[in-house]
Enzyme design. Structure first.
Site, PDB file in Angstrom:
ATOM      1  N   LYS A 169      40.169  14.159  17.528  1.00 44.82           N
ATOM      2  CA  LYS A 169      39.476  15.432  17.791  1.00 44.82           C
ATOM      3  C   LYS A 169      39.740  16.434  16.659  1.00 44.82           C
ATOM      4  CE  LYS A 169      39.360  14.547  22.689  1.00 44.82           C
ATOM      5  NZ  LYS A 169      40.070  14.540  23.954  1.00 44.82           N
ATOM      6  N   GLN A 210      44.193  17.687  27.261  1.00 50.92           N
ATOM      7  CA  GLN A 210      44.137  16.228  27.144  1.00 50.92           C
ATOM      8  C   GLN A 210      44.726  15.576  28.400  1.00 50.92           C
ATOM      9  OE1 GLN A 210      42.688  14.415  24.565  1.00 50.92           O
ATOM     10  NE2 GLN A 210      43.071  12.681  25.885  1.00 50.92           N
ATOM     11  N   ASP A 233      34.866  20.192  28.049  1.00 48.36           N
ATOM     12  CA  ASP A 233      34.974  18.821  28.564  1.00 48.36           C
ATOM     13  C   ASP A 233      33.987  18.580  29.706  1.00 48.36           C
ATOM     14  OD1 ASP A 233      36.486  16.816  27.474  1.00 48.36           O
ATOM     15  OD2 ASP A 233      38.386  17.498  28.306  1.00 48.36           O
TER      16      ASP A 233
END
Length: 283
Positions: free
Chosen positions: A52, A96, A119
């Protein structure tokens, strides 16, 4: 022989498009910023976070990394999320997953501001998707739709079968296919005659986490097969939920593992970040 859907190539194209959008926003005085929080040092998470960061660097998105120890309390993590929610210079927040056992994942996801939920996991984002309102769409399902569109695979009016009903892939991709006027069936471990249902599909999406589970006899001749699995075979080699060797002979188009859906997830995350930053122009 099936057309191999090249996720690496498509994701590169999307990242190039994002790069241009990021530069255009910068020219208007808006810097796109993503905050990534990693709790502990799970090896797979460390790889994802590294990828990322690389994608942020490539596209020109400023990346803020918060790598915090495993023993961080839920309260401390929530405090960090709230502080990032309040910052005008942060467009996207990503925590995460998975989180350590002592932290409630749902509580953390719900703490992220829906306006920064790049997300697409917040209940508000999922709700907006289900009723066709604008909002963030989780990255893997969004990437699947993008692959189908960029390979000119028609969704409108087609039979779409999804094997797997997770909140992260199965359910959102079913809603996106519906949005594109596909006729959608969602299958799971209680589905009777799974093979027969799968064989009806013009578009078959497989996301169950079982290595090489779907073989050629689940696939209709000429169908588009999207393999979301990331598994290891008996030799420890990376493979998908679809037995690629047999499926490639029967499908019309198929995503490989690796190099299919995987690269799209990060490309769509970058796309969500720049979309979020662009909303500042509307304020």
């Amino acid at each position: 022989m099936a057309i191999i859907i090249d996720g690496k190539k498509v994701s590169q194209k999307i990242k190039d498009e994002v790069k241009e959008k990021v530069a255009a926003l910068k020219a208007k005085g808006i810097e796109t910023t993503l905050a990534v929080i990693q709790v502990g040092n799970d090896p797979a998470s460390t790889v994802y976070v590294g990828n990322k960061k690389k994608a942020c660097e490539y596209t020109g998105i400023r990346s803020l990394a918060y790598e915090i120890p495993e023993e961080t309390t839920e309260e401390e993590l929530l405090k960090l999320v709230h502080s990032l929610n309040d910052r005008d210079d942060v467009d996207g927040i990503l925590v995460q997953l998975p989180l350590p056992k002592h932290i409630n994942e749902d509580r953390v996801i719900q703490a992220i501001s829906p306006a920064k939920d790049v997300d697409g996991f917040h209940p508000q984002s999922v709700g907006a998707l289900s009723i066709g309102e604008p909002g963030f769409v989780s990255c893997t399902p969004a990437g699947i739709i993008e692959l189908l569109k960029r390979y000119n695979i028609q969704i409108d009016g087609k039979e779409c079968v999804i094997i797997g009903r997770s909140n992260i892939v199965g359910k959102p991709v079913s809603m996106l296919l519906l949005r594109e006027n596909g006729t959608v069936t969602v299958c799971h471990s209680h589905t009777a005659d799974l093979k027969e249902v799968a064989k009806r599909a013009d578009i078959l999406v497989v996301a169950i986490g079982k290595a090489k589970f779907v073989t050629a006899d689940y696939i209709k001749e000429g169908a588009a097969v999207i393999d979301v699995g990331m598994d290891r075979d008996e030799n420890g080699k990376l493979c998908g939920d679809v037995d690629f060797e047999s499926a490639v002979e029967k499908a019309g188009a198929i995503t490989p593992v690796p190099g299919g859906v995987g690269p799209m997830t990060i490309a769509m995350l970058m796309n969500n970040c720049v979309y979020s930053a662009g909303l500042k122009l509307e304020d």
